[in-house]
Design a protein around this motif. Structure first.
Motif, PDB file in Angstrom:
ATOM      1  N   LEU A 186      49.608  16.555   1.232  1.00  0.00           N
ATOM      2  CA  LEU A 186      48.466  16.823   2.110  1.00  0.00           C
ATOM      3  C   LEU A 186      47.517  17.835   1.475  1.00  0.00           C
ATOM      4  O   LEU A 186      46.301  17.666   1.517  1.00  0.00           O
ATOM      5  CB  LEU A 186      48.939  17.344   3.466  1.00  0.00           C
ATOM      6  CG  LEU A 186      49.695  16.351   4.343  1.00  0.00           C
ATOM      7  CD1 LEU A 186      50.120  17.017   5.636  1.00  0.00           C
ATOM      8  CD2 LEU A 186      48.836  15.139   4.632  1.00  0.00           C
ATOM      9  N   LEU A 187      48.114  18.879   0.850  1.00  0.00           N
ATOM     10  CA  LEU A 187      47.268  19.946   0.302  1.00  0.00           C
ATOM     11  C   LEU A 187      46.426  19.462  -0.871  1.00  0.00           C
ATOM     12  O   LEU A 187      45.236  19.753  -0.937  1.00  0.00           O
ATOM     13  CB  LEU A 187      48.129  21.121  -0.137  1.00  0.00           C
ATOM     14  CG  LEU A 187      48.372  22.204   0.917  1.00  0.00           C
ATOM     15  CD1 LEU A 187      49.147  23.348   0.321  1.00  0.00           C
ATOM     16  CD2 LEU A 187      47.055  22.680   1.498  1.00  0.00           C
ATOM     17  N   THR A 435      38.265   9.090   1.872  1.00  0.00           N
ATOM     18  CA  THR A 435      39.721   8.963   1.817  1.00  0.00           C
ATOM     19  C   THR A 435      40.388  10.323   1.915  1.00  0.00           C
ATOM     20  O   THR A 435      41.381  10.501   2.615  1.00  0.00           O
ATOM     21  CB  THR A 435      40.131   8.275   0.513  1.00  0.00           C
ATOM     22  OG1 THR A 435      39.323   7.143   0.335  1.00  0.00           O
ATOM     23  CG2 THR A 435      41.573   7.877   0.541  1.00  0.00           C
ATOM     24  N   GLN A 436      39.804  11.284   1.186  1.00  0.00           N
ATOM     25  CA  GLN A 436      40.395  12.619   1.211  1.00  0.00           C
ATOM     26  C   GLN A 436      40.311  13.220   2.607  1.00  0.00           C
ATOM     27  O   GLN A 436      41.162  14.009   3.003  1.00  0.00           O
ATOM     28  CB  GLN A 436      39.697  13.511   0.194  1.00  0.00           C
ATOM     29  CG  GLN A 436      40.024  13.113  -1.232  1.00  0.00           C
ATOM     30  CD  GLN A 436      38.951  13.518  -2.198  1.00  0.00           C
ATOM     31  OE1 GLN A 436      37.970  14.146  -1.819  1.00  0.00           O
ATOM     32  NE2 GLN A 436      39.135  13.167  -3.462  1.00  0.00           N
ATOM     33  N   GLY A 442      45.151  14.794   8.337  1.00  0.00           N
ATOM     34  CA  GLY A 442      46.610  14.825   8.404  1.00  0.00           C
ATOM     35  C   GLY A 442      47.133  16.243   8.325  1.00  0.00           C
ATOM     36  O   GLY A 442      48.064  16.617   9.044  1.00  0.00           O
ATOM     37  N   LEU A 443      46.507  17.044   7.450  1.00  0.00           N
ATOM     38  CA  LEU A 443      46.927  18.441   7.321  1.00  0.00           C
ATOM     39  C   LEU A 443      46.716  19.194   8.632  1.00  0.00           C
ATOM     40  O   LEU A 443      47.601  19.925   9.092  1.00  0.00           O
ATOM     41  CB  LEU A 443      46.134  19.105   6.184  1.00  0.00           C
ATOM     42  CG  LEU A 443      46.547  20.525   5.842  1.00  0.00           C
ATOM     43  CD1 LEU A 443      47.948  20.535   5.276  1.00  0.00           C
ATOM     44  CD2 LEU A 443      45.582  21.148   4.847  1.00  0.00           C
ATOM     45  N   THR A 444      45.529  18.966   9.244  1.00  0.00           N
ATOM     46  CA  THR A 444      45.256  19.607  10.532  1.00  0.00           C
ATOM     47  C   THR A 444      46.317  19.232  11.556  1.00  0.00           C
ATOM     48  O   THR A 444      46.877  20.080  12.260  1.00  0.00           O
ATOM     49  CB  THR A 444      43.884  19.152  11.069  1.00  0.00           C
ATOM     50  OG1 THR A 444      42.989  19.018   9.984  1.00  0.00           O
ATOM     51  CG2 THR A 444      43.346  20.118  12.070  1.00  0.00           C
TER      52      THR A 444
ATOM     53  N   LEU B 257      52.733  11.000   3.509  1.00  0.00           N
ATOM     54  CA  LEU B 257      53.656  11.397   2.438  1.00  0.00           C
ATOM     55  C   LEU B 257      53.956  10.198   1.541  1.00  0.00           C
ATOM     56  O   LEU B 257      53.897  10.294   0.313  1.00  0.00           O
ATOM     57  CB  LEU B 257      54.943  11.941   3.050  1.00  0.00           C
ATOM     58  CG  LEU B 257      56.123  12.161   2.100  1.00  0.00           C
ATOM     59  CD1 LEU B 257      55.887  13.365   1.229  1.00  0.00           C
ATOM     60  CD2 LEU B 257      57.414  12.327   2.874  1.00  0.00           C
ATOM     61  N   GLY B 258      54.268   9.050   2.166  1.00  0.00           N
ATOM     62  CA  GLY B 258      54.567   7.858   1.392  1.00  0.00           C
ATOM     63  C   GLY B 258      53.389   7.445   0.530  1.00  0.00           C
ATOM     64  O   GLY B 258      53.544   7.099  -0.645  1.00  0.00           O
TER      65      GLY B 258
END
Lengths: 468, 420
Positions: A186-187, A435-436, A442-444, B257-258
């Motif tokens: 994620l990072l 995309t990023q 997701g990180l949030t 993750l995948g």
């Protein structure tokens, strides 16, 4: 090839077991001494030392081989005529070389790529030979060393048990590695994202339209105004608001129903109803979320729309209300199950004290049991909120895609998880900010749910200690 | 307010409070019932399909075959034009458009159905047999009563002329419903009448198998370490907190993750059940560790002490006594974890298992879908034929989940020892 090597290792290590076992018996009989452990431990000792290092080598080699080959090819390219081009282009050339080698390349390949493919093939062959040699040496070498120890009548059981303990520790570290992997993946992408988009524009921006950033050549340097425009396309506030709003609707369904069912099951229901009712409510937790999504999108959504139409209201067919209601039903067992446990853990003496003062059952529940169980109930509600925020399929199927900043439950809104799925399903351009952005979202999501879970779990644990 | 009135008020409050609870439980039950009836009422019709009976005349000259046909000759037969000729004989048509409408009542795969039938029964050469060809999805839906007939023609999928043919078929008893084998053996398709969940079932099976192979041993060993061997220190606490939090991380994060690690860093093949299985295993791991630890903890210390007293080492006491006694609990925890993994959709979407896959996968390295993904894909599609298929897929999925959970409950009740 790996399979063949592994089969060899297993067969060899299997025979080592019997060899070691019979050998120690023979040696002990000839030299007339008592072995320090049972004979089969010597067999285990030998076969473990034969297999484990070799398997480790195969595993590490398979994982790291592609990176090393890639590095070698790319550094070769850098020294040749392509020295001046940047990293992304080199990567592209490398992908072409690989495609040519595996026969999936379409069109005419340049001389450089053909040369590269040849080189790639030779590297692969070299790597394979080296791997085989290394595995063989490891198998033979470690087996010999272990055999030497056996003949010296070593403490085989202790040796085997210490290997076992190391394996145990490695297994329990897998969970930690998973967390590390999540944070890492994620990072990495999020950092790339925030190097293009201002962090505060993301967190406080009011406009979410990532499609603006989709087609863009990363090599072009942006002017300040273009950069600002790009930054403005990624304001995540509408997503946060939508997620919170749908979660709020869900919780306003789940909390009363879940809490009242828990109270009824724990305090009023007879043992038969309890035996039957609790599993049936928990069935709701076992239904896959995609089924809820199907139900929300094809039954509840149209139903709400038709009611709204007869009342003359303007209802979106992907209303936040439909997604929220169905999500609420899904969350009922998360509230009720944990609350039930918590209410049951309240000591009986508190209730009896209340009855002795003349309180009715409901007064006892409202004024004694619930306040005593409050921390645990709050913990269960927090866990349910984190479920609601992270829930994906229901909102993907039943909530909308447009990022509206609205508080009208009949309007369509979108959520963090919906946007992640919409961005990442289908073709992806990994250098694009769009995309990023999914990884930043997701990180949030990860951070928010982690905080909620952490608070909830520590509240519940503290509560448990209080009454244990 | 008198004393009696106050008491009355308190008693009615008591009654109301009790009713809130009953109503809440009823609402939860009602929802379960609603969902089940909806799925059952829509889905059951997908297990049968309509077929149209036609006469097939395997005439040697019509098939362009020599006197003594070899296998190659048989394989080279143009079954497409042969089948169309036979279909056109079922109803008198006057022009090409009408012919087209007639052919559209049959499945697009009619050629292969006729071919497979003939090649399996080559002794039927020069004979006339009646054969049931799968009907097109539109005729199927019409026959099952899912299409309204009395609306204007331009709002119908079936034209007036096709309706006339349909009535003709009905009068001659040509249309029959048979068990839909395709639904269980075929992969996905754009045509509802030949679309099936065979591919998705195998995809799910492979990913759950991979998930089981990876997650069960690791989870059991991790639980054994934490419960039996781990010293009480900061590191152990850290692992414990980690596992508890990981169990509550949203599943979509595991999809990220995948995608980020398995697909982009290790470059494993996209859309395969191998990657799906690994992703699900990472997600299921903490959910299995927790029940495994609970069942290890339930084994009383006296068992361990007895083993130690007769000279077993710590490892021996755990492997020979504690783990076997905890097995029912660990197994049922594992099965419940796998059942959750079977119903999981979101992480698989992100690693590309959402692709349109016609081929039934043969191994975990083939691209495939999974059952919940198939539900998602079909529920997005507008065609009426897919609606019943979606519900039927849900029925199959729920069936598997019920079986797995019942095995888990049974295993626990049957084999678990109660320590008092």
């Amino acid at each position: 090839m790996n399979l063949l090597i592994l089969v060899f290792i297993f067969v060899f290590s299997f025979s080592c077991f019997f060899f070691g076992k019979s050998q120690i018996k023979k040696i002990a009989a000839v030299n007339n001494f008592k072995t320090k452990a049972l004979p089969h431990f010597y067999g285990f000792y030998l076969s473990l030392w034969c297999a484990l290092p070799a398997i480790l080598i195969v595993f590490l080699w398979t994982v790291f081989e592609p990176f090393i080959v890639k590095y070698l090819i790319i550094s070769g390219l850098e020294q040749s005529s392509l020295a001046d081009i940047d990293h992304d282009r080199l990567n592209l050339v490398y992908q072409k070389i690989k495609a040519l080698y595996f026969g999936t390349y379409s069109g005419a390949a340049s001389e450089q790529i053909q040369l590269g493919a040849k080189q790639y093939g030779s590297f692969l062959a070299m790597a394979q030979n080296a791997k085989i040699v290394l595995v063989f040496t490891a198998v033979i070498g470690f087996t010999l060393v272990a055999y030497k120890k056996i003949t010296n009548n070593t403490h085989a059981r202790e040796g085997v048990e210490s290997i076992f303990k190391v394996v145990l520790i490695l297994c329990s570290v897998v969970a930690v590695l998973t967390t590390a992997g999540i944070i890492f993946s994620l990072l990495i992408e999020s950092i790339k994202f925030f190097s293009q988009i201002n962090f505060f524009d993301f967190l406080f921006g009011l406009d979410w339209s990532p499609q603006k950033a989709f087609v863009r050549d990363t090599s072009i340097v942006l002017t300040a105004s273009e950069k600002q425009e790009l930054s403005n396309a990624f304001g995540a506030v509408p997503l946060f608001a939508g997620t919170g709003f749908i979660a709020l609707i869900a919780m306003s369904v789940a909390v009363p129903i879940g809490l009242f069912s828990a109270i009824y099951l724990a305090e009023y229901a007879g043992s038969n109803l309890r035996k039957f009712g609790k599993p049936v409510i928990e069935v709701l937790a076992g239904i896959p979320t995609v089924v809820y999504g199907f139900f929300a999108a094809l039954t509840v959504g149209p139903f709400i729309k038709s009611i709204g139409d007869t009342l003359g209201l303007d209802v979106s067919s992907e209303s936040a209300l439909a997604a929220g209601l169905v999500m609420g039903v899904m969350i009922i067992p998360f509230v009720s199950s944990l609350s039930d446990d918590v209410i049951n853990a309240v000591p009986q003496s508190l209730r009896e004290g209340s009855y002795a003062l003349g309180a009715t059952k409901s007064e006892t529940i409202k004024q004694v049991v619930l306040p005593a169980a409050l921390p645990g109930i709050i913990g269960s509600i927090l866990l349910a909120v984190s479920r609601a925020i992270g829930e994906t399929m229901i909102v993907v199927m039943a909530a909308g895609l447009a990022a509206n900043l609205t508080i009208n439950p009949l309007d369509s809104t979108t959520t963090i998880t919906t946007q992640i799925v919409m961005i990442l399903v289908g073709d992806q351009e990994f250098t694009s900010a769009k995309t990023q952005a999914a990884f930043a979202l997701g990180l949030t999501l990860f951070v928010v749910t982690l905080i909620l879970n952490f608070i909830a779990l520590s509240v519940v644990n503290k509560y448990r200690e209080k009454y244990d | 307010m008198t004393k009696e009135q106050r008491l009355q008020k308190r008693y009615s409050a008591e009654k109301r409070f009790k009713w809130y609870g009953i109503i809440s439980i009823c609402m939860a039950l009602l929802f379960v019932a609603l969902l089940v009836t909806k799925v059952l009422s829509e889905g059951t019709s997908a297990f049968v399909k309509s077929t149209i009976e036609i006469k097939l005349n395997f005439d040697q000259t019509a098939l362009n075959l020599p006197e003594k046909p070899t296998t190659e000759d048989l394989n080279a037969i143009d079954f497409y034009s042969f089948a169309i000729d036979q279909i056109l004989k079922t109803y008198p048509t006057s022009n090409r458009d009408e012919e087209k409408e007639l052919i559209k009542l049959f499945t697009t795969d009619f050629e292969f159905e006729v071919k497979d039938f003939f090649l399996a029964n080559t002794n039927l050469l020069n004979q006339t047999v009646s054969f049931k060809i799968t009907a097109s999805s539109d005729l199927d839906q019409l026959h099952k009563g899912n299409y309204a007939k009395n609306i204007s023609e331009d709002r119908r999928k079936i034209s007036n002329y096709q309706l006339k043919i349909y009535d003709h078929f009905i009068q001659n008893n040509k249309i029959t419903k048979v068990f839909n084998v395709y639904f269980f053996t075929n992969g996905d398709s754009r045509n509802p009448e030949i679309a099936g969940i065979g591919g998705a079932m195998l995809g799910s099976f492979f990913s759950i198998l991979v998930c089981l192979i990876i997650s069960f041993p690791i989870a059991l060993l991790a639980a054994v370490y934490l419960e039996e061997f781990a010293p009480k220190n900061k590191f152990t606490d850290f692992i414990e907190i980690n596992i508890n939090n990981l169990a509550a991380v949203p599943s979509i994060v595991f999809g990220l993750l995948g995608l980020g690690i398995l697909l982009n860093v290790f470059e494993l093949p996209r859309s395969t059940s191998l990657v799906g299985g690994i992703t699900l295993a990472l997600m299921t791991l903490p959910r299995i560790i927790i029940p495994c630890r609970a069942s290890l903890k339930a084994v009383p210390p006296s068992i361990r002490e007895a083993a130690l007293a007769v000279g077993a080492s710590k490892v021996q006491s755990v492997i020979h006594h504690v783990v076997p006694l905890a097995m029912p609990g660990t197994l049922s925890g594992t099965i419940i974890g796998l059942a959750q993994a079977l119903g999981e959709t979101a992480p698989l979407l992100l690693i590309g298992m959402v692709a349109f896959v016609v081929q039934v996968p043969a191994n975990p390295l083939d691209p495939s879908a999974s059952l919940p993904i198939q539900v998602y894909l079909w529920s997005e599609s507008a065609e009426r034929g897919f609606v019943e298929k979606t519900s039927a897929t849900i029925m199959i999925l729920l069936g598997f989940l019920i079986i797995m959970n019942s095995i888990a409950v049974y295993a626990r009740q049957k084999f678990e020892k109660k320590w008092i």
